[in-house]
Design an enzyme around this catalytic site. Structure first.
Site, short mmCIF file in Angstrom:
data_model
loop_
_atom_site.label_atom_id
_atom_site.label_comp_id
_atom_site.label_asym_id
_atom_site.label_seq_id
_atom_site.Cartn_x
_atom_site.Cartn_y
_atom_site.Cartn_z
N LYS A 83 17.47 -38.57 -106.38
CA LYS A 83 18.10 -39.50 -107.31
C LYS A 83 19.59 -39.63 -106.96
O LYS A 83 20.31 -38.62 -106.86
CB LYS A 83 17.95 -38.92 -108.72
CG LYS A 83 17.79 -39.95 -109.80
CD LYS A 83 17.43 -39.20 -111.07
CE LYS A 83 17.36 -40.09 -112.25
NZ LYS A 83 17.26 -39.33 -113.49
C1 E4P Z 1 16.49 -41.37 -116.15
O1 E4P Z 1 16.08 -41.02 -115.08
C2 E4P Z 1 17.44 -40.60 -116.97
O2 E4P Z 1 17.20 -39.23 -116.77
C3 E4P Z 1 17.28 -40.83 -118.44
O3 E4P Z 1 16.28 -41.78 -118.72
C4 E4P Z 1 18.53 -41.00 -119.22
O4 E4P Z 1 18.23 -41.19 -120.57
P1 E4P Z 1 19.32 -41.09 -121.75
O5 E4P Z 1 20.14 -42.33 -121.72
O6 E4P Z 1 18.52 -40.96 -122.99
O7 E4P Z 1 20.14 -39.85 -121.42
#
Ligand code: E4P
Length: 224
Positions: A83
């Protein structure tokens, strides 16, 4: 639409894997820090449970370091997806990792052009953050539709991974807009399964069944 769990909690992943509907997992540094354990240990456990894509995020700002961390993470298991945040350095890292045939997920995508650039840099997934857009009064869901259309227009292989999901409605909208995958917290996934009418209906069926005598029940069961 593929269903991913957005968590670094191994117990939650094990539980949902048992439901038979889990296609993958996404983690991020905030989720990992909540667990108070080594990232590598967590990842090793997750990839033993899940055979689909498992996103593991780099924590560097410069492309060279992102690539270095990404190569190391990818070596942990064949289903690790590296990522990378949507920055200029991130774009460079996406390109270099894709040239090494390492799967990537471009995270923190908040508009369609960011997503297009990530796809052009070779990202396997882009993660538009719906909830965080909604939080500031933008319609996050429009972004999903835009990305799906753009990738379709240019036959780009990059998958749209709807992220920052906060409610069952987000999941429905992501599916209606054609997201390839949707990653959500355990609580959202649990709330999708449940419906008060399902619970009421089940309770009524059980009650009615219990009114039968043992002989009537035995006669009612279809013999194999
Ligand atoms: C995606 O890969 C992220 O880990 C995640 O969806 C972030 O979500 P949040 O905005 O609830 O922290």
């Amino acid at each position: 639409m593929k269903i991913f769990l957005d968590t670094a909690n191994v117990a939650e992943i094990r539980e949902v894997a048992d439901w038979g509907i889990l296609d993958g997992v996404t983690t991020n540094p905030s989720l990992v820090s909540k667990e108070g354990r080594s990232f590598d240990d967590i990842l090793h456990e997750i990839v033993r449970i899940v055979s689909g894509p498992v996103s593991a995020e780099v924590v560097a700002e410069a492309a060279d370091e992102m690539v270095e961390q990404g190569v190391r993470l990818a070596a942990l298991a064949p289903n690790i997806v590296v990522k990378i945040p949507m920055t200029i350095e991130g774009l460079k890292a996406l390109r270099r990792l894709s040239e090494k045939e390492i799967a990537t997920n471009c995270t923190l995508v908040f508009n369609a052009t960011q997503g297009l650039l990530a796809a052009k840099a070779g990202a396997s997934f882009v993660s538009p953050f719906l909830g965080r857009l909604d939080d500031i009064g933008h319609n996050g869901m429009d972004l999903i539709g835009q990305l799906v259309t753009i990738f379709d227009n240019y036959a780009l292989d990059t998958e749209v991974l709807a992220a920052s999901i906060r409610s069952p409605l987000h999941v429905v909208d992501a599916a209606l807009h054609g997201a390839d995958a949707c990653t959500m917290p355990f609580k959202v996934l649990q709330s999708i399964v449940r419906h008060p009418l399902t619970d009421l209906g089940n309770a009524a069926f059980t009650r009615d069944w219990q009114k039968l005598t043992p002989a009537q029940r035995a006669a009612a069961v279809v013999q194999a």
